[in-house]
Design an enzyme around this catalytic site. Structure first.
Site: not given
Ligand SMILES: NC(=O)c1ccc[n+]([C@@H]2O[C@H](COP(=O)([O-])OP(=O)(O)OC[C@H]3O[C@@H](n4cnc5c(N)ncnc54)[C@H](OP(=O)(O)O)[C@@H]3O)[C@@H](O)[C@H]2O)c1
Lengths: 477, 491
Positions: B48, B77, B133, B222
């Site tokens: 995301a 993926r 984060h 949150e």
């Molecule tokens: N969502 C929000 O509203 C929000 C807002 C502000 C900040 N954040 C922060 O942004 C960061 C990312 O969050 P997100 O919501 O974007 O996460 P997300 O949508 O779950 O995306 C995570 C990405 O990381 C990859 N990933 C998962 N496990 C992994 C591993 N072990 N090694 C390497 N890659 C891996 C996944 O791809 P694959 O599984 O295909 O490898 C996926 O593309 C976090 O620190 C979160 O706290 C999120």
């Protein structure tokens, strides 16, 4: 009374033709015929008084006595009087036919004539020669003749033109008093002159009866108002804002140069090795069926397509992918599409929607300058929306939104204006509106227009370059 | 296991870090992305945030590519598709990390320790590591190589908003921070600012804060008002309505779309405006209910904040991580089985105003939750600006997710950490409000007040209006919304 025009085509001395008119006028209806200059609105009115040569179709139910007032009829009478003079030239110098004789010609009600003469304040002129009258005075004579003939149908072509305020009010009242006795057809150009009693409006364009509108259909009425406004206003496309000027481009370079472009979705190539150059001051039409990649191609130019980073694209002095930002590109482009309209779901007021065009943003996030506000107001005036400057955008009809987005796209006078299917989803009236606006823009600015339409035949005046995309079948890739 | 970084600091330092927060002026971003020009940015993870931030940065003129774990590339993926379909260069850690000047760690927080351990040895001397984060640094005490600069750029919105707002020509409010232990060249702030500008955040307002303040406030917001309160409120309101004989389809719709509608009013004019949408008698009713709710729930809010501050929360959550997410997955399954979740929204028309009129209790819950979260955070030393963003500001964004696909969508959109905290809250709050709910009838949820008596006592109304308007979240809200100028006349 029931007058029916069925598929009627009428020719007027080969100067003008009304085509395939279908129209029905019933008792208790009072019509206004309106349209731009030269549209044929007067011709249509004249048909009701028996003018023109019928080429095909039928005209039924015309009453015996039709009272007609029009410039043509007036000119004819003046001409007749002049010819009389010519005939008399050898003899005594003629004073010409006096007004009272003109008035009582034919079968007219003498009491009514006297009454009307008083009302129109013509008493002092009844003995004067008709041909000595001013235009306004002779117009009054025409009106009296028509009214005093106690007609079964009254056809008045621009009856209020050239009348002083007092007479105008008197006449309007008088006509209002006739509503229950005589059906009326008025030719009028200005909406604010439409009398209250009018029940229907006929809109004529290019010799055709385009729309018939019930006065009570508020929306159609408003749209027609706008269309007429755009077609008849003298207002021009407002100028650019010198303070938010777009950087100058090198005149020697093309606006856009695409080299061997590819667009691929899921392994399927939608666009294959396309070259395309848009030079300055060229207007283009891009056409092709759905799925032929028109929108994809455009978004390569606007920078909205992710694959613009893997293609050889030169736009407005930038080779893409070399550290430029999309805002540097977008500043040179005005853009309108259905997708933008869907995206533009904002409660922003109309003035601010137009101003947002200076910033290429959806919604306005910056304080506008006074000058920008003024320019936006000029656009609103052009669109006939001045009274709605603070109305929220999302409260507008679909067609009005489209007009407004076109104004938003043009407000900065971009070197390139992209109109992606600007008439898509619009009914005919709104299409007319949009096309009228686009023609005004093409005529009144230095912007290159890129007009996208999937019908290649839907042409706009002034466009001379064409690119047609074909749909590529998956098997071909 | 890990070391809680916050707990290693002396109290003086803890307080200083928690209180760090400054609203930056747009003029501080005059250099745009200049500090990142010529630098290679490599994003890890393309989910995301990863995709949205990468697209924005590239559109702002930055050089962006993606390093994905090998399995993601091999199996093509979603993350791999996200990156390649958008025309980005994608490579393995080995291929891309050594070339990176800035590495953006946008993997799930839960994975940060292994991810950072894997990439750190590959990183160039003197490069920069960034987070969105600070959990990994603050709660897990991750130690980063001394030559590396560590920054945070945290958009206060889900990834989809980050992208959409940028495309509109705007941005989302963003929090930036520099990890003081890792700023060897003193360039952290310049990089963070350029990064925030590249995502468009500077147009919506940037808070200069600290890793610690970000984590402690983010977690608090949150799990309480943002997700917890909406989940608990949804379940309680739905069950009550059905119990009182209201059509389940109607009840389901009223809640699913009600949060979004009422918090839209919150977004524009704060709690005051949200309550002003009610009739006078309904407003007084909502006010009284929320006072009662605040009294009942205050200890729970305090407990959440305390557990977050002393590390209890992150410790228990990490235990669950180590236990294969047993609790998280169990709770997730439980949520899917609730009556609200399983009842589709009925095909009935509910006008915008009706959501307010028939959802007085929901309004009261939002008000109570926002104010409690804000009060608890600020009394724990978090600055009002930060507390505002983590409570009131984000509530409408989360409410939007419920409108899309109920609690499932909310919990799928938010991070695992938020989801875990949300369930914790929900489990404590449901029983806590048991007695309170017994006294609730359809006049405040489902049907609206009986309009035959619309009279109110003037003195009482004035009292309520004054109380609403003088709450501190309203004062800071007016200032921060004002900063966004004529902004977001977006509906
Ligand atoms: N969502 C929000 O509203 C929000 C807002 C502000 C900040 N954040 C922060 O942004 C960061 C990312 O969050 P997100 O919501 O974007 O996460 P997300 O949508 O779950 O995306 C995570 C990405 O990381 C990859 N990933 C998962 N496990 C992994 C591993 N072990 N090694 C390497 N890659 C891996 C996944 O791809 P694959 O599984 O295909 O490898 C996926 O593309 C976090 O620190 C979160 O706290 C999120």
């Amino acid at each position: 009374m029931n007058i029916r025009l069925d598929n009627l085509t009428v020719n007027f001395d080969d100067r003008f033709q009304l085509d395939e008119i279908n129209w029905q006028l019933d008792d208790a209806q009072h019509w206004v015929i309106t349209g731009a200059n030269g549209s044929g609105k007067s011709a249509l009115a004249a048909v009701l008084a028996g003018a023109g040569d019928t080429l095909s179709g039928t005209l039924e139910g015309l009453p015996a006595k039709v009272g007609l007032v029009s410039f043509e009829a007036q000119a004819e009478l003046i001409d007749r009087e002049r010819r009389k003079d010519d005939a008399d030239i050898m003899d005594v110098i003629s004073e010409g036919t006096p007004v009272h004789e003109i008035l009582s010609e034919g079968d007219r009600n003498p009491q009514l004539i006297d009454q009307l003469v008083q009302m129109f304040k013509l008493e002092s002129l009844v003995n004067r020669a008709f041909r000595k009258l001013s235009t306004g005075e002779s117009r009054k004579v025409m009106l009296i003749r028509a009214l005093a003939s106690e007609p079964d149908l009254l056809v008045l072509d621009e009856p209020f033109d050239g009348l002083d305020a007092h007479t105008l009010e008197m006449l309007q009242q008088y006509l209002a008093g006739l509503v229950t006795t005589v059906p009326m057809v008025l030719v009028l150009n200005r909406f604010d002159e439409f009398p209250e009693f009018v029940t229907h409006i006929a809109y004529v364009d290019h010799g055709r009866l385009q729309y018939q509108i019930d006065r009570n259909d508020k929306q159609a009425y408003n749209e027609l108002y706008q269309l007429l406004h755009l077609k008849t206003t003298d207002l021009e496309v407002p100028g650019a804002d010198p303070e938010t000027a777009i950087p100058r481009l090198d005149p020697a370079q093309p606006l856009v140069k695409l080299n061997s472009i590819n667009i691929t979705y899921d392994g399927h190539r939608i666009i294959d090795s396309l070259d395309w150059t848009i030079e300055r001051n060229q207007h283009w039409q891009l056409s092709g069926p759905n799925g032929s990649g028109k929108t994809g191609l455009l978004s390569l130019i606007t920078g909205d397509h992710p694959q613009c980073y893997v293609n050889d694209i030169f736009v407005f002095g930038f080779q893409r992918g070399k550290g430029e930002s999309i805002w540097q590109i977008k500043q040179f482009i005005g853009y309108v599409s259905t997708a933008l309209q869907w995206e533009y779901k904002v409660g922003t007021g109309l003035r601010n929607v137009i101003i947002s065009g200076f910033y290429d943003s959806i919604g306005l996030y910056t304080k506008a300058t006074d000058r920008q506000k003024k320019i936006a107001d000029e656009w609103l005036a052009l669109l006939g929306m001045s009274d709605r400057a603070d109305t929220p955008f999302n409260k507008l009809s679909y067609g009005d939104q489209r007009l407004l987005l076109i104004a938003r796209a043009m407000v900065k006078h971009p070197p390139l204006l992209i109109l992606d299917e600007p008439c898509l989803g619009l009914d005919d009236m709104n299409r007319q509106l949009v096309l009228a606006l686009i023609e005004k823009i093409c005529a009144g600015s230095e912007t290159s227009v890129l007009y996208v339409n999937h019908h290649a035949e839907d042409k706009i005046k002034g466009i001379e370059n064409y690119l047609k995309l074909e749909k590529r079948e998956p098997a071909a890739s | 296991m890990s070391n809680n970084y916050f707990n290693t600091l002396p109290l003086r330092e803890q307080l200083e870090q928690l209180g760090k927060c400054r609203f930056m002026s747009i003029n501080e971003f005059g250099d745009g992305v200049e500090a990142l020009k010529g630098k290679k940015m490599v994003v890890i993870g393309c989910g995301a945030q990863g995709l949205a931030q990468g697209l924005n940065l590239r559109d702002s003129g930055c050089d962006v590519s993606y390093a994905l774990r090998e399995a993601a590339i091999a199996e093509k993926r979603q993350s791999w598709k996200n990156a390649t379909e958008n025309g980005f260069v994608v490579g393995t850690y080995e291929e891309l990390i050594p070339t990176a000047d800035v590495v953006l760690n946008l993997t799930p927080d839960k994975q940060h320790t292994p991810v950072v351990n894997a990439i750190m040895p590959l990183m160039k001397e003197g490069a920069c590591l960034s987070y969105s984060h600070g959990f990994n640094i603050v709660e897990e005490g991750m130690k980063i190589r001394e030559d590396l600069t560590v920054i945070m750029v945290a958009p206060k919105c889900p990834g989809s908003e980050v992208r959409n707002e940028y495309v509109r020509g705007f941005g989302v409010p963003t929090l930036i921070a520099v990890h003081e232990d890792n700023d060897p060249k003193g360039e952290g702030l310049a990089l963070a600012k350029a990064y925030a500008a590249g995502t468009g955040g500077h147009k919506a307002g940037v808070l200069m804060s600290s890793f610690i303040a970000e984590v402690k406030s983010d977690l608090m917001g949150e799990q309480t008002i943002l997700c917890g309160m909406l989940q608990t409120g949804s379940l309680l309101c739905f069950d009550k309505m059905v119990e009182e004989g209201i059509d389940p389809g109607y009840a389901s719709r009223l809640i699913q779309y009600g949060w979004e509608t009422i918090t839209e009013a919150l977004k524009y004019g704060g709690v005051t405006n949200m309550l002003d949408r009610l009739s006078n008698p309904a407003k007084i009713k909502a006010f009284d209910l929320s006072e009662e709710l605040k009294q009942i729930m205050r200890p729970l809010y305090n407990k959440h904040q305390d557990d977050i501050m002393d590390g209890t929360f992150s410790r228990t959550m990490m235990e669950d991580w180590a236990n294969d997410d047993k609790n998280l997955l169990g709770w997730r399954a439980e949520t899917a089985e609730t009556a609200f979740e399983k009842t589709p929204a009925g095909d009935v028309e509910i006008s915008e105003q009706e959501f307010f009129d028939n959802g007085i209790l929901m309004v009261a819950m939002v008000k109570a939750g926002v104010e409690l979260a804000f009060e608890t955070m600020t009394s724990a030393g978090i600055i009002a600006d930060s507390a505002y963003y983590e409570s009131l500001h984000e509530t409408p964004l989360i409410a939007n997710t419920i409108a899309r696909k109920k609690l499932y969508e909310m919990n799928a959109t938010i991070s695992d950490t938020a989801e875990y905290g949300c369930y914790l809250y929900n489990h404590a709050c449901l029983p806590l409000l048991g007695d309170f709910m017994k006294g609730i009838k359809t006049d405040v949820i489902g049907k609206g007040l009986d309009l035959e008596d619309t009279g109110v006592d003037n003195a009482r109304l004035i009292e309520v209006n004054t109380a609403l308007r003088s709450h501190p979240v309203e004062a800071i809200g007016a200032v921060l919304r004002g900063h966004m100028a004529d902004m977001k006349k977006i509906v």
